[in-house]
Design a protein around this motif. Structure first.
Motif, PDB file in Angstrom:
ATOM      1  N   HIS A  92       0.805  -1.223   0.000  1.00  0.00           N
ATOM      2  CA  HIS A  92       0.000   0.000   0.000  1.00  0.00           C
ATOM      3  C   HIS A  92       0.837   1.272   0.000  1.00  0.00           C
ATOM      4  CE1 HIS A  92      -4.176  -1.557   1.484  1.00  0.00           C
ATOM      5  NE2 HIS A  92      -3.725  -2.209   0.443  1.00  0.00           N
ATOM      6  N   MET A  93       2.029   1.203   0.565  1.00  0.00           N
ATOM      7  CA  MET A  93       2.841   2.408   0.713  1.00  0.00           C
ATOM      8  C   MET A  93       3.574   2.755  -0.579  1.00  0.00           C
ATOM      9  SD  MET A  93       4.421   1.894   4.543  1.00  0.00           S
ATOM     10  CE  MET A  93       3.424   2.192   6.000  1.00  0.00           C
ATOM     11  N   MET A  94       3.810   4.035  -0.761  1.00  0.00           N
ATOM     12  CA  MET A  94       4.456   4.512  -1.983  1.00  0.00           C
ATOM     13  C   MET A  94       5.894   4.017  -2.106  1.00  0.00           C
ATOM     14  SD  MET A  94       4.968   8.454  -3.257  1.00  0.00           S
ATOM     15  CE  MET A  94       3.221   8.661  -3.569  1.00  0.00           C
ATOM     16  N   ASP A  95       6.630   3.990  -0.985  1.00  0.00           N
ATOM     17  CA  ASP A  95       8.053   3.654  -1.012  1.00  0.00           C
ATOM     18  C   ASP A  95       8.390   2.857   0.235  1.00  0.00           C
ATOM     19  OD1 ASP A  95      10.771   3.505  -1.324  1.00  0.00           O
ATOM     20  OD2 ASP A  95      11.153   5.648  -1.116  1.00  0.00           O
ATOM     21  N   ALA A  96       8.136   1.543   0.195  1.00  0.00           N
ATOM     22  CA  ALA A  96       8.331   0.708   1.384  1.00  0.00           C
ATOM     23  C   ALA A  96       9.020  -0.589   1.041  1.00  0.00           C
ATOM     24  CB  ALA A  96       6.978   0.417   2.055  1.00  0.00           C
ATOM     25  N   GLY A  97       9.803  -1.093   1.991  1.00  0.00           N
ATOM     26  CA  GLY A  97      10.470  -2.370   1.840  1.00  0.00           C
ATOM     27  C   GLY A  97      10.326  -3.188   3.111  1.00  0.00           C
ATOM     28  N   LEU A  98      10.139  -4.481   2.971  1.00  0.00           N
ATOM     29  CA  LEU A  98       9.948  -5.386   4.098  1.00  0.00           C
ATOM     30  C   LEU A  98      11.160  -6.275   4.279  1.00  0.00           C
ATOM     31  CD1 LEU A  98       8.254  -6.908   6.254  1.00  0.00           C
ATOM     32  CD2 LEU A  98       7.259  -8.242   4.356  1.00  0.00           C
ATOM     33  N   ILE A  99      11.648  -6.350   5.531  1.00  0.00           N
ATOM     34  CA  ILE A  99      12.724  -7.268   5.889  1.00  0.00           C
ATOM     35  C   ILE A  99      12.217  -8.192   6.989  1.00  0.00           C
ATOM     36  CG2 ILE A  99      15.018  -7.468   6.915  1.00  0.00           C
ATOM     37  CD1 ILE A  99      15.745  -4.808   5.662  1.00  0.00           C
ATOM     38  N   VAL A 100      12.279  -9.483   6.752  1.00  0.00           N
ATOM     39  CA  VAL A 100      11.819 -10.472   7.733  1.00  0.00           C
ATOM     40  C   VAL A 100      13.048 -11.127   8.365  1.00  0.00           C
ATOM     41  CG1 VAL A 100      10.466 -12.553   8.113  1.00  0.00           C
ATOM     42  CG2 VAL A 100       9.720 -10.878   6.401  1.00  0.00           C
ATOM     43  N   LEU A 101      13.123 -11.064   9.693  1.00  0.00           N
ATOM     44  CA  LEU A 101      14.249 -11.608  10.442  1.00  0.00           C
ATOM     45  C   LEU A 101      13.822 -12.824  11.250  1.00  0.00           C
ATOM     46  CD1 LEU A 101      15.666  -8.264  11.885  1.00  0.00           C
ATOM     47  CD2 LEU A 101      16.429  -9.456   9.821  1.00  0.00           C
ATOM     48  N   LYS A 102      14.783 -13.664  11.611  1.00  0.00           N
ATOM     49  CA  LYS A 102      14.500 -14.743  12.548  1.00  0.00           C
ATOM     50  C   LYS A 102      14.141 -14.099  13.875  1.00  0.00           C
ATOM     51  CE  LYS A 102      15.672 -18.302   9.946  1.00  0.00           C
ATOM     52  NZ  LYS A 102      14.705 -19.339   9.548  1.00  0.00           N
ATOM     53  N   GLY A 103      13.012 -14.462  14.421  1.00  0.00           N
ATOM     54  CA  GLY A 103      12.635 -13.855  15.693  1.00  0.00           C
ATOM     55  C   GLY A 103      11.138 -13.741  15.845  1.00  0.00           C
ATOM     56  N   THR A 104      10.735 -13.141  16.941  1.00  0.00           N
ATOM     57  CA  THR A 104       9.324 -13.038  17.294  1.00  0.00           C
ATOM     58  C   THR A 104       8.896 -11.574  17.277  1.00  0.00           C
ATOM     59  OG1 THR A 104       9.842 -12.927  19.644  1.00  0.00           O
ATOM     60  CG2 THR A 104       9.558 -15.109  18.691  1.00  0.00           C
ATOM     61  N   HIS A 105       7.993 -11.223  18.179  1.00  0.00           N
ATOM     62  CA  HIS A 105       7.481  -9.855  18.227  1.00  0.00           C
ATOM     63  C   HIS A 105       8.574  -8.867  18.632  1.00  0.00           C
ATOM     64  CE1 HIS A 105       4.251  -7.002  18.143  1.00  0.00           C
ATOM     65  NE2 HIS A 105       4.405  -6.662  19.404  1.00  0.00           N
ATOM     66  N   TYR A 106       9.641  -9.380  19.238  1.00  0.00           N
ATOM     67  CA  TYR A 106      10.761  -8.538  19.664  1.00  0.00           C
ATOM     68  C   TYR A 106      11.986  -8.769  18.784  1.00  0.00           C
ATOM     69  CZ  TYR A 106       7.988  -7.467  23.766  1.00  0.00           C
ATOM     70  OH  TYR A 106       6.992  -7.023  24.598  1.00  0.00           O
ATOM     71  N   ALA A 107      11.762  -9.023  17.517  1.00  0.00           N
ATOM     72  CA  ALA A 107      12.866  -9.310  16.600  1.00  0.00           C
ATOM     73  C   ALA A 107      13.864  -8.165  16.527  1.00  0.00           C
ATOM     74  CB  ALA A 107      12.326  -9.623  15.205  1.00  0.00           C
ATOM     75  N   TYR A 108      13.412  -6.934  16.773  1.00  0.00           N
ATOM     76  CA  TYR A 108      14.343  -5.803  16.712  1.00  0.00           C
ATOM     77  C   TYR A 108      15.379  -5.858  17.827  1.00  0.00           C
ATOM     78  CZ  TYR A 108      12.239  -3.115  20.606  1.00  0.00           C
ATOM     79  OH  TYR A 108      11.809  -2.681  21.836  1.00  0.00           O
ATOM     80  N   LEU A 109      15.060  -6.496  18.934  1.00  0.00           N
ATOM     81  CA  LEU A 109      16.022  -6.688  20.016  1.00  0.00           C
ATOM     82  C   LEU A 109      16.762  -8.014  19.888  1.00  0.00           C
ATOM     83  CD1 LEU A 109      14.128  -5.412  23.204  1.00  0.00           C
ATOM     84  CD2 LEU A 109      15.977  -4.280  21.955  1.00  0.00           C
ATOM     85  N   GLU A 110      16.064  -9.039  19.439  1.00  0.00           N
ATOM     86  CA  GLU A 110      16.694 -10.349  19.284  1.00  0.00           C
ATOM     87  C   GLU A 110      17.827 -10.315  18.264  1.00  0.00           C
ATOM     88  OE1 GLU A 110      13.424 -13.690  19.664  1.00  0.00           O
ATOM     89  OE2 GLU A 110      12.614 -11.955  18.628  1.00  0.00           O
ATOM     90  N   ASN A 111      17.701  -9.409  17.299  1.00  0.00           N
ATOM     91  CA  ASN A 111      18.700  -9.279  16.241  1.00  0.00           C
ATOM     92  C   ASN A 111      19.276  -7.867  16.226  1.00  0.00           C
ATOM     93  OD1 ASN A 111      18.024 -11.936  14.563  1.00  0.00           O
ATOM     94  ND2 ASN A 111      16.082 -10.949  15.060  1.00  0.00           N
ATOM     95  N   LEU A 112      19.589  -7.336  17.407  1.00  0.00           N
ATOM     96  CA  LEU A 112      19.938  -5.924  17.525  1.00  0.00           C
ATOM     97  C   LEU A 112      21.094  -5.512  16.617  1.00  0.00           C
ATOM     98  CD1 LEU A 112      19.371  -3.232  18.926  1.00  0.00           C
ATOM     99  CD2 LEU A 112      20.978  -3.907  20.717  1.00  0.00           C
ATOM    100  N   GLY A 113      22.174  -6.286  16.608  1.00  0.00           N
ATOM    101  CA  GLY A 113      23.323  -5.926  15.778  1.00  0.00           C
ATOM    102  C   GLY A 113      22.960  -5.845  14.306  1.00  0.00           C
ATOM    103  N   GLN A 114      22.209  -6.824  13.842  1.00  0.00           N
ATOM    104  CA  GLN A 114      21.793  -6.837  12.443  1.00  0.00           C
ATOM    105  C   GLN A 114      20.855  -5.673  12.140  1.00  0.00           C
ATOM    106  OE1 GLN A 114      19.863 -10.493  11.305  1.00  0.00           O
ATOM    107  NE2 GLN A 114      19.762  -9.959   9.135  1.00  0.00           N
ATOM    108  N   VAL A 115      19.955  -5.403  13.065  1.00  0.00           N
ATOM    109  CA  VAL A 115      19.001  -4.297  12.877  1.00  0.00           C
ATOM    110  C   VAL A 115      19.733  -2.962  12.800  1.00  0.00           C
ATOM    111  CG1 VAL A 115      17.137  -2.989  14.007  1.00  0.00           C
ATOM    112  CG2 VAL A 115      17.006  -5.485  13.857  1.00  0.00           C
ATOM    113  N   ILE A 116      20.706  -2.752  13.676  1.00  0.00           N
ATOM    114  CA  ILE A 116      21.474  -1.502  13.636  1.00  0.00           C
ATOM    115  C   ILE A 116      22.201  -1.355  12.313  1.00  0.00           C
ATOM    116  CG2 ILE A 116      23.365  -0.204  14.677  1.00  0.00           C
ATOM    117  CD1 ILE A 116      20.734  -0.232  16.302  1.00  0.00           C
ATOM    118  N   SER A 117      22.761  -2.439  11.807  1.00  0.00           N
ATOM    119  CA  SER A 117      23.440  -2.411  10.513  1.00  0.00           C
ATOM    120  C   SER A 117      22.468  -2.042   9.401  1.00  0.00           C
ATOM    121  CB  SER A 117      24.077  -3.771  10.230  1.00  0.00           C
ATOM    122  OG  SER A 117      24.696  -3.789   8.962  1.00  0.00           O
ATOM    123  N   ILE A 118      21.280  -2.612   9.448  1.00  0.00           N
ATOM    124  CA  ILE A 118      20.247  -2.310   8.448  1.00  0.00           C
ATOM    125  C   ILE A 118      19.819  -0.850   8.542  1.00  0.00           C
ATOM    126  CG2 ILE A 118      17.843  -2.770   7.812  1.00  0.00           C
ATOM    127  CD1 ILE A 118      18.365  -5.703   8.719  1.00  0.00           C
TER     128      ILE A 118
END
Length: 239
Positions: free
Chosen positions: A208-234
């Protein structure tokens, strides 16, 4: 620090220098749950994180606020802090708020972590389920103290009647129509095993968004913390 908005003394922190990043936490959480992101970006950006009303050290709203009420509060706070065209990032409830805010305000970029788009089928059990699962998530041991201090005390069962109604108001709002109004570049980061925010919502937002990209990581609802190093790099690449 505190700022007076909508008659409330809202608690917040602000640190770092550079372009503004606004971090919005999830339901039952507070500033501490978004600091791991802010702490890794403050060398190049000015970070602002609020305890949203009803959480952390910010008082409950005077009535059963809707998501629109939280957006008005956020608009007021951002204006008073002289933040212009921020990069907005939100997790879960904070992501819902980020979507609503970004649909009507000028932002630089948007980042959403596990942010539900459509109504929760079982609002009463949503928070309780999420918290039970969060306690034993892989990769979450180093954030155990955050989880213990800042999540468990405000789930649906222990929330005041007012905040229970706020929760129902928030999770029952369909945000699909707002996504088409967001023009800023948007990064959607999701956990592959997130049972609290459907991956179908993430795919719907991306389409739906004009300029959006989806990244799916190994993890659950807290994937941003479970993969913190990778998320910061992204995030460093996206920003």
């Amino acid at each position: 620090m505190q700022i007076k908005v909508q008659g409330l003394n809202v608690n917040y922190i602000q640190y770092g220098k550079g372009k503004d990043i606004l971090l919005l936490h999830g339901w039952g959480q507070n500033i501490e749950m978004m600091k791991p992101i802010g702490d890794n970006l403050c060398d190049r950006f000015r970070i602002t994180i609020f305890d949203l009303p009803g959480f952390g050290e910010s008082p409950e709203p005077p009535s059963a606020w809707t998501l629109d009420d939280y957006m008005i509060m956020l608009e007021d706070a951002i204006e008073k802090l002289k933040i212009k065209k921020p990069i907005v990032m939100g997790h879960s409830f904070g992501g819902r708020l980020a979507i609503r805010y970004s649909s009507e305000n000028n932002i630089e970029k948007l980042v959403l972590f596990g942010s539900p788009l459509r109504p929760e089928k079982d609002a009463n059990n949503f928070k309780t389920r999420m918290l039970k699962k969060a306690k034993n998530l892989p990769g979450m041991k180093r954030f155990a103290e955050y989880m213990k201090r800042h999540i468990g005390s405000r789930d649906y069962k222990s929330a005041s009647p007012l905040m229970r109604q706020v929760l129902v108001n928030v999770v029952n709002k369909d945000l699909t129509s707002y996504t088409t109004k967001i023009k800023a570049p948007t990064l959607i980061i999701w956990g592959e095993y997130d049972t609290e925010a459907s991956i179908e919502d993430a795919k719907l937002m991306e389409s739906h968004m004009m300029d959006a990209g989806l990244i799916v990581l190994k993890g659950t609802h807290y994937a941003y913390l479970e993969n913190l190093g990778q998320v910061i790099s992204i995030l460093n690449k996206f920003l």
